[in-house]
Design an enzyme around this catalytic site. Structure first.
Site, PDB file in Angstrom:
ATOM      1  N   ARG A 154       0.862  -1.191   0.000  1.00 51.01           N
ATOM      2  CA  ARG A 154       0.000   0.000   0.000  1.00 51.01           C
ATOM      3  C   ARG A 154       0.886   1.224   0.000  1.00 51.01           C
ATOM      4  O   ARG A 154       1.838   1.296   0.786  1.00 51.01           O
ATOM      5  CB  ARG A 154      -0.869   0.037   1.263  1.00 51.01           C
ATOM      6  N   GLY A 260     -10.661   5.517  -4.863  1.00 47.76           N
ATOM      7  CA  GLY A 260      -9.840   6.056  -5.949  1.00 47.76           C
ATOM      8  C   GLY A 260      -8.485   5.386  -5.938  1.00 47.76           C
ATOM      9  O   GLY A 260      -8.377   4.207  -5.600  1.00 47.76           O
ATOM     10  N   CYS A 263      -4.978   1.829  -8.140  1.00 47.97           N
ATOM     11  CA  CYS A 263      -5.218   0.387  -8.335  1.00 47.97           C
ATOM     12  C   CYS A 263      -6.691  -0.022  -8.423  1.00 47.97           C
ATOM     13  O   CYS A 263      -7.087  -0.664  -9.394  1.00 47.97           O
ATOM     14  CB  CYS A 263      -4.525  -0.398  -7.239  1.00 47.97           C
TER      15      CYS A 263
HETATM   16  N1  NAD Z   1       1.111   1.885  -6.866  1.00 45.83           N
HETATM   17  C1  NAD Z   1       0.668   0.905  -6.108  1.00 45.83           C
HETATM   18  O1  NAD Z   1       0.264   1.101  -4.965  1.00 45.83           O
HETATM   19  C2  NAD Z   1       0.647  -0.522  -6.617  1.00 45.83           C
HETATM   20  C3  NAD Z   1       0.447  -1.588  -5.707  1.00 45.83           C
HETATM   21  C4  NAD Z   1       0.439  -2.889  -6.193  1.00 45.83           C
HETATM   22  C5  NAD Z   1       0.612  -3.145  -7.542  1.00 45.83           C
HETATM   23  N2  NAD Z   1       0.783  -2.082  -8.405  1.00 45.83           N
HETATM   24  C6  NAD Z   1       0.992  -2.394  -9.837  1.00 45.83           C
HETATM   25  O2  NAD Z   1       2.383  -2.261 -10.123  1.00 45.83           O
HETATM   26  C7  NAD Z   1       2.576  -1.760 -11.448  1.00 45.83           C
HETATM   27  C8  NAD Z   1       3.405  -0.485 -11.400  1.00 45.83           C
HETATM   28  O3  NAD Z   1       2.666   0.482 -10.697  1.00 45.83           O
HETATM   29  P1  NAD Z   1       3.318   1.867 -10.202  1.00 45.83           P
HETATM   30  O4  NAD Z   1       2.282   2.563  -9.390  1.00 45.83           O
HETATM   31  O5  NAD Z   1       4.657   1.589  -9.606  1.00 45.83           O
HETATM   32  O6  NAD Z   1       3.503   2.601 -11.621  1.00 45.83           O
HETATM   33  P2  NAD Z   1       4.266   3.986 -11.933  1.00 45.83           P
HETATM   34  O7  NAD Z   1       3.526   4.609 -13.031  1.00 45.83           O
HETATM   35  O8  NAD Z   1       4.507   4.730 -10.659  1.00 45.83           O
HETATM   36  O9  NAD Z   1       5.705   3.501 -12.458  1.00 45.83           O
HETATM   37  C9  NAD Z   1       5.922   2.830 -13.648  1.00 45.83           C
HETATM   38  C10 NAD Z   1       7.321   3.175 -14.137  1.00 45.83           C
HETATM   39  O10 NAD Z   1       7.656   2.357 -15.245  1.00 45.83           O
HETATM   40  C11 NAD Z   1       8.412   3.110 -16.180  1.00 45.83           C
HETATM   41  N3  NAD Z   1       8.381   2.412 -17.469  1.00 45.83           N
HETATM   42  C12 NAD Z   1       7.330   2.182 -18.274  1.00 45.83           C
HETATM   43  N4  NAD Z   1       7.692   1.466 -19.355  1.00 45.83           N
HETATM   44  C13 NAD Z   1       9.014   1.212 -19.219  1.00 45.83           C
HETATM   45  C14 NAD Z   1       9.967   0.495 -19.996  1.00 45.83           C
HETATM   46  N5  NAD Z   1       9.617  -0.142 -21.123  1.00 45.83           N
HETATM   47  N6  NAD Z   1      11.235   0.448 -19.574  1.00 45.83           N
HETATM   48  C15 NAD Z   1      11.599   1.050 -18.435  1.00 45.83           C
HETATM   49  N7  NAD Z   1      10.749   1.729 -17.641  1.00 45.83           N
HETATM   50  C16 NAD Z   1       9.464   1.817 -18.018  1.00 45.83           C
HETATM   51  C17 NAD Z   1       7.754   4.464 -16.148  1.00 45.83           C
HETATM   52  O11 NAD Z   1       8.581   5.471 -16.655  1.00 45.83           O
HETATM   53  C18 NAD Z   1       7.460   4.619 -14.645  1.00 45.83           C
HETATM   54  O12 NAD Z   1       8.523   5.260 -13.970  1.00 45.83           O
HETATM   55  C19 NAD Z   1       1.169  -1.558 -12.028  1.00 45.83           C
HETATM   56  O13 NAD Z   1       0.812  -2.713 -12.754  1.00 45.83           O
HETATM   57  C20 NAD Z   1       0.307  -1.428 -10.787  1.00 45.83           C
HETATM   58  O14 NAD Z   1      -1.024  -1.817 -11.017  1.00 45.83           O
HETATM   59  C21 NAD Z   1       0.820  -0.792  -7.974  1.00 45.83           C
END
Ligand code: NAD
Length: 432
Positions: A154, A260, A263
């Site tokens: 989280r 919101g 996720c």
């Molecule tokens: N944010 C959360 O709380 C959370 C919790 C559990 C799971 N998730 C899942 O984890 C995943 C990532 O979420 P997030 O919130 O960290 O996303 P985010 O948008 O904060 O980060 C994604 C990063 O990936 C980079 N990126 C994209 N394509 C790339 C590539 N080809 N090569 C290198 N870098 C690349 C982007 O520039 C960005 O910095 C999602 O699938 C999300 O659903 C998120």
């Protein structure tokens, strides 16, 4: 172990930093040059309690490194985590998987020895199979395993959640990959949490099923809150009374605005979309999504109820604008919808937010950011407690607002209606 993290966002940065802190050799890569340059000099792009200290500590001893050179980073690692974004494709409501597949194509080019490709991005069932198919060629048939390892952290509690996970879910049928991933997680799973090895598809579904369940729990209590308002019952009492039943539990049972964040909205939609593909009607999740959409109107309806139809020149203060406390993440926060609505009606909007100024409101001319609560609240016509940061829990509104008539819309039910009444403050909560 040599670990490469592709995608240095909320999940990738926390995962990479925490694995480095456990003594692994970690390289975090991102295509965002600016982000990587900043991280190299210790500038952390997100607000996450405890993260900056860990980044600085592990960068100093070189267990944690940052790079934009994806090819070299993959070649030099044994375990590659995919942590890129999987947003909703707004046209189809399906998951936008292009970032995942871009990462996979980079991996394919650089399979110089056996590697485990661990997908941490939240993806629909069968995406792991597709990743495997893309990677498979005559040359590298036995050179890799594709594992699903969904993330449950989280925002705001990410370091703690990573260090003391309720469970670590690893989806793979490869004994070799499972053994290696289990040893990577060993320092964490010793601490009483559970390590589950399941099928890859099972792991993918566990993530969506969990998030959709939590979204359902929130929507359930939100809908009951509507009934409480009509029946003169306080939803907080109902939540407490229900939550003490251990089969139910009190978490995610607090009434408020629509859910919101980055996720729940996208994962519920993605689950429904994926189920439809299997010709399964997830009617419960569908109605949760529909209910949540409608609930997005609740804040503006309440504001009109409190201030009337005409909002011109009304001073409205937001305490917090992020979707929840402990994070700077604005994705799908209700303020994103409410603030532009009020600005369009010429209200004068002020906001105080512990994580600072938000670029999301930059283009709105009558929205102003304040660096302290007092200035933001002074002489306001309405205070909206939007996010439940701890610093909003014990405020003296008489002193802060300095007006005879004080109106408060408490979207998080932080205050007691009786105390407010005793202080002659017009107080509006949700479901009470
Ligand atoms: N944010 C959360 O709380 C959370 C919790 C559990 C799971 N998730 C899942 O984890 C995943 C990532 O979420 P997030 O919130 O960290 O996303 P985010 O948008 O904060 O980060 C994604 C990063 O990936 C980079 N990126 C994209 N394509 C790339 C590539 N080809 N090569 C290198 N870098 C690349 C982007 O520039 C960005 O910095 C999602 O699938 C999300 O659903 C998120």
């Amino acid at each position: 172990m040599k670990v490469c993290i592709i995608g240095t966002g909320y999940v990738g940065l926390v995962t990479g930093t925490c694995f480095a802190d456990l003594g692994n050799d970690v390289i975090c890569v991102d295509r965002d040059k600016n982000k990587i340059e900043n991280l190299k000099i210790g500038k952390v792009p997100i607000f996450e309690p405890g993260l900056e200290e860990l980044i600085i500590k592990n960068s100093k001893i070189k267990t944690l490194n940052f790079s934009t050179d994806i090819n070299k980073s993959i070649r030099n690692s044994n375990i590659i985590f995919i942590c890129v974004g999987t947003p909703t494709n707004n046209k189809t409501n399906s998951v936008e998987l292009k970032y995942v597949y871009q990462a996979v194509r980079s991996i394919k080019k650089n399979l110089n020895n056996y590697k485990i490709i661990v997908n941490k991005s939240t993806v629909p069932v069968t995406v792991g199979d597709k990743i495997e198919k893309i990677l498979t060629s005559k040359k590298n048939k036995k050179n890799f395993d594709v594992v699903s390892n969904p993330e449950f952290l989280r925002e705001g509690e990410a370091i703690r959640d990573f260090t003391y996970p309720d469970r670590v879910v690893v989806g793979t049928s490869s004994k070799k990959a499972n053994k290696i991933i289990k040893s990577l997680y060993l320092p964490l799973i010793k601490k009483d949490s559970r390590y589950i090895n399941t099928s890859r598809r099972g792991a993918e579904l566990i993530k969506y099923a969990s998030n959709a369940f939590l979204a359902t729990k929130i929507s359930y209590i939100n809908e009951l809150a509507n009934m409480c308002e009509k029946a003169s019952v306080d939803i907080k009492d109902v939540s407490i009374g229900m939550g003490l039943d251990q089969r139910i539990g009190d978490r995610f049972l607090r009434a408020g605005p629509a859910y919101g964040g980055s996720c729940f909205p996208k994962d519920t939609k993605a689950l429904v979309y994926a189920a439809d593909k299997f010709k399964v009607n997830l009617s419960i999740v569908k109605s949760v999504i529909k209910f949540n959409e409608l609930r997005k109107n609740l804040p503006t309806e309440k504001i009109h109820k409190i201030l009337g139809k005409n909002l011109k020149n009304k001073k409205i203060t937001f305490l917090g604008v992020t979707f929840k406390p402990g994070t700077d993440d604005m994705r799908e926060a209700s303020s994103i919808k409410v603030i532009p609505y009020l600005a369009k009606r010429n209200a004068e909007i002020r906001y105080y937010e512990p994580t600072g100024y938000k670029k999301e409101f930059k283009k709105l001319k009558n929205v102003k950011f304040f660096t302290n609560i007092k200035d933001a609240c002074m002489l306001s016509d309405l205070i909206i407690i939007h996010t439940e940061w701890n610093e909003f829990k014990q405020l003296n509104f008489r002193k802060l607002v300095n007006k005879k008539i004080i109106k408060i819309f408490d979207m998080r039910n932080l205050y007691s209606p009786d105390n407010m009444k005793n202080n002659k403050i017009s107080y509006f909560g949700i479901g009470r």
